[in-house]
Design an enzyme around this catalytic site. Sequence first.
Site, PDB file in Angstrom:
ATOM      1  N   SER A  12      26.325 -28.032  57.328  1.00 15.10           N
ATOM      2  CA  SER A  12      27.008 -26.863  57.868  1.00 15.10           C
ATOM      3  C   SER A  12      26.051 -25.773  58.336  1.00 15.10           C
ATOM      4  O   SER A  12      26.491 -24.756  58.867  1.00 15.10           O
ATOM      5  CB  SER A  12      27.967 -26.283  56.818  1.00 15.10           C
ATOM      6  N   PRO A  37      34.941 -22.718  40.971  1.00 12.99           N
ATOM      7  CA  PRO A  37      33.654 -22.315  40.373  1.00 12.99           C
ATOM      8  C   PRO A  37      33.841 -21.828  38.943  1.00 12.99           C
ATOM      9  O   PRO A  37      34.959 -21.534  38.520  1.00 12.99           O
ATOM     10  CB  PRO A  37      33.172 -21.194  41.299  1.00 12.99           C
ATOM     11  N   PRO A  38      32.760 -21.715  38.186  1.00  8.35           N
ATOM     12  CA  PRO A  38      32.881 -21.250  36.794  1.00  8.35           C
ATOM     13  C   PRO A  38      33.386 -19.809  36.734  1.00  8.35           C
ATOM     14  O   PRO A  38      33.090 -18.982  37.588  1.00  8.35           O
ATOM     15  CB  PRO A  38      31.430 -21.333  36.271  1.00  8.35           C
ATOM     16  N   GLY A  39      34.179 -19.531  35.691  1.00  6.87           N
ATOM     17  CA  GLY A  39      34.592 -18.166  35.414  1.00  6.87           C
ATOM     18  C   GLY A  39      35.825 -17.683  36.136  1.00  6.87           C
ATOM     19  O   GLY A  39      36.148 -16.495  36.071  1.00  6.87           O
ATOM     20  N   VAL A  40      36.559 -18.579  36.840  1.00 12.07           N
ATOM     21  CA  VAL A  40      37.753 -18.125  37.558  1.00 12.07           C
ATOM     22  C   VAL A  40      39.022 -18.297  36.748  1.00 12.07           C
ATOM     23  O   VAL A  40      40.115 -17.999  37.224  1.00 12.07           O
ATOM     24  CB  VAL A  40      37.887 -18.858  38.917  1.00 12.07           C
ATOM     25  N   LYS A  57      33.374 -19.616  51.560  1.00 11.81           N
ATOM     26  CA  LYS A  57      32.411 -19.011  52.474  1.00 11.81           C
ATOM     27  C   LYS A  57      32.926 -17.674  53.017  1.00 11.81           C
ATOM     28  O   LYS A  57      32.153 -16.720  53.180  1.00 11.81           O
ATOM     29  CB  LYS A  57      32.101 -19.981  53.608  1.00 11.81           C
ATOM     30  N   THR A  86      40.232 -22.848  32.430  1.00  9.74           N
ATOM     31  CA  THR A  86      40.537 -23.264  31.067  1.00  9.74           C
ATOM     32  C   THR A  86      41.611 -22.397  30.437  1.00  9.74           C
ATOM     33  O   THR A  86      42.552 -22.901  29.804  1.00  9.74           O
ATOM     34  CB  THR A  86      39.262 -23.235  30.206  1.00  9.74           C
TER      35      THR A  86
END
Length: 787
Positions: A690, A368-371, A733, A374
């Site tokens: 799910s 996910p973004p921000g982990v 999850k 980059t």
Amino acid sequence: MSDAPDREDDVQLPSAGLPEELPVIRLLNGVVYPGMLTPLTVTNPLDGELIDEALQGDRIVGLVAQRNSDDERPGPEGLYEFGLAAVIQRMLQVPDGDRQLLIRGLTRLRINKYTQLEPFLRARVETIPEPVDEDETVAARVQALLDLFRRIVELSPHLPEELYVQAMNVELPGGLADIVASTLSLDVSEREQVLETVDITARLKLVTMWATRELERLELTARMQEDAREELSDAQRQYFLRQQLKGIQAELGEGGDERPDLVELRQRLDEAQLTEEAQEAAEREFERLANMNPAAAEYNVSRSYLEWILDLPWQVSSDEVIDVEHAQKVLDEDHYDLEDIKDRIIEHLAVRKLREDIQGPILCFVGPPGVGKTSLGQSIARATGREFHRISLGGVRDEAEIRGHRRTYVGALPGRIIQGVRRAEVNNPVFMLDEIDKLGSDFRGDPSSALLEVLDPEQNDTFRDHYLEVTFDLSKVMFITTANVLETIPAPLLDRMEVIRLAGYTAKEKLAIAKRYLVPRQRERHGLSSSQFKVTDAALTAIIRGYTREAGVRNLERTIGMVARKTARRVTEGQAKPPSITGKNLEELLGPRIFYSEVAERTGQPGIVCGLAWTQAGGEILFIEATRMPGKKSLTLTGQLGDVMRESAQAALSWVRSHAAEIGVDEDFYESTDLHLHVPAGAVPKDGPSAGVAMATAIASLLTDRPVRPNVAMTGEITLRGKVMPIGGVKEKVLAARTAGIDTVILPARNEAQLADISEDHTEGLTFVFASTIEDVLAAALAPAKK
């Protein structure tokens, strides 16, 4: 020199004056003066929007020259301050989509401020009126300039005599200076200097100086032509051209048999460490260049190609010092946790220490973004002692962006891969291809297909860019790609990469990251000392739980930055040592808490279940609500559910109806009942199989009047036989459940093995129930019936 544009002396501004704001056209390599009628070709579609808007209004635009003609679409810092207000006399649309305009200059102007940057420039302008000065000094300078211009017209074969007559009839001295300057061989900066010189005397003096230089050059050319004409004959024409070139070199004092423009290229070519194929191509192109007239259209194309070959690091590599302990230290300093990635990099370095010729790995970081995907690339480059280069692939749709354009096209360039290697200046950099899951494709080709060769260790040692047309070895490059999801990456491309998943962070991990990295970084960015900006663990925990809800830490850092700004304001207002940021005073800075745990509030009554979902931003909890009403066998589904999720609801209802007696429900309940299933956050589209287990549990809970146990969440796909099928995104999850305060998670039994990949920190405080059938789920989830 070039032919001067026509001039109209009756230049008048519109009766209402110029608008305070004008759309601005960038001039690539020229300057237009007041009174000039000038043709102009507009090729950029964005500038076409500018033209359409101007034609619908008063047809007045601003023309401003670029400081650097190599810039494609420079911003305000790449443009001159002075320009020209002009009116569009005519516009012609040509078949290739370009616009051909006839522009008439009105008056000089100064750019005060750009008020719009996209899709085209718009600026607030100030008009500069033409001064009127008719003293004797000005009259003398006018006559001197006319005399010079007459000689220039006589010696220039492409300037018509009518041009001198037109200059004689110009009424204003400044207009004479402008028309003479437009005919001289001046570069853009010199033409701009004339435009910016408002004072009449200074402008006449400046143009007279450059006209004198032009006349001297023309007289020198005429004299050399006269000297060489005596030896001219049909058989000696080639010899005459070379003699003329030597005469120019002799006048400049340069001499020598080799052309000065090729001396540096020859020296670089002799010293370059090229591959055999590249050396042959470079020698062939240099020989072609040496026999080409520098004024030829192909000259710059050929020279640019040769310079690209010479600039590439064919044999130049970073001095890589493999130190496993140092690399581990660097990775630990820059990033918290992420042990899988760190281990993979250390393993690669260990193998390289044993075998130097091993090919670089091609890794794909998915999360996910921000982990920190980059920023990991920069840390890997620092740990391995390599150069780092990043390319963003988001929105790239043209195959030529990867492979380059063929040289037959105007403005052709190599692709981004070769451009990146050139900027890195070594042939073994760490090369990050960011957002590879957001590549597009259209009629210009499919860039993901072009990447198949780049990211294949068996093929990229002979990568061939369309512009260079020689092979370049990319096997020494360590390629790293990043993505949020894998579903949009074509299967052949995904098969070439080693996928490493980065899940979101727990609150405990976010707290450690904030203390170790985010708070010190924001403190430094805002110019605060450690005594001025202190944030307690309680405050950081409150920010994490009450003001951010994300898998990564990007919003967390943004919120800490907000606190730092407010602290900086207090310091500037006189508080030398503002109070520490604690959980008690946090709301004074950030306002009321934004996020609360909703599980306890929204569950506890029959028909409501807490499910678990996977999104591109990480895991999320998902509430499913069921209600019944008198009716005739109707099932209503709301909450923007996709087709797969709707089918799961139908399957859940079918299982409940077929097992009604077993769960304590009247077998004919559906004959006089309508059911309604709703998944809140109705503005957000939802889909996937799910939620089947949660939907079946919600219906069973409603019909049996047994609420779901508090703090229980579940996920899993259901079949008509009541089997619970495995699902994906288990780690995300589980993290979502732990963040939301859940203490019991029901998972498919076949997903039990995947818990081994989740660290104990992520599962601390959680109880897992592994269900094979829906009966197992109901037994674990439903509370006893009310008596």
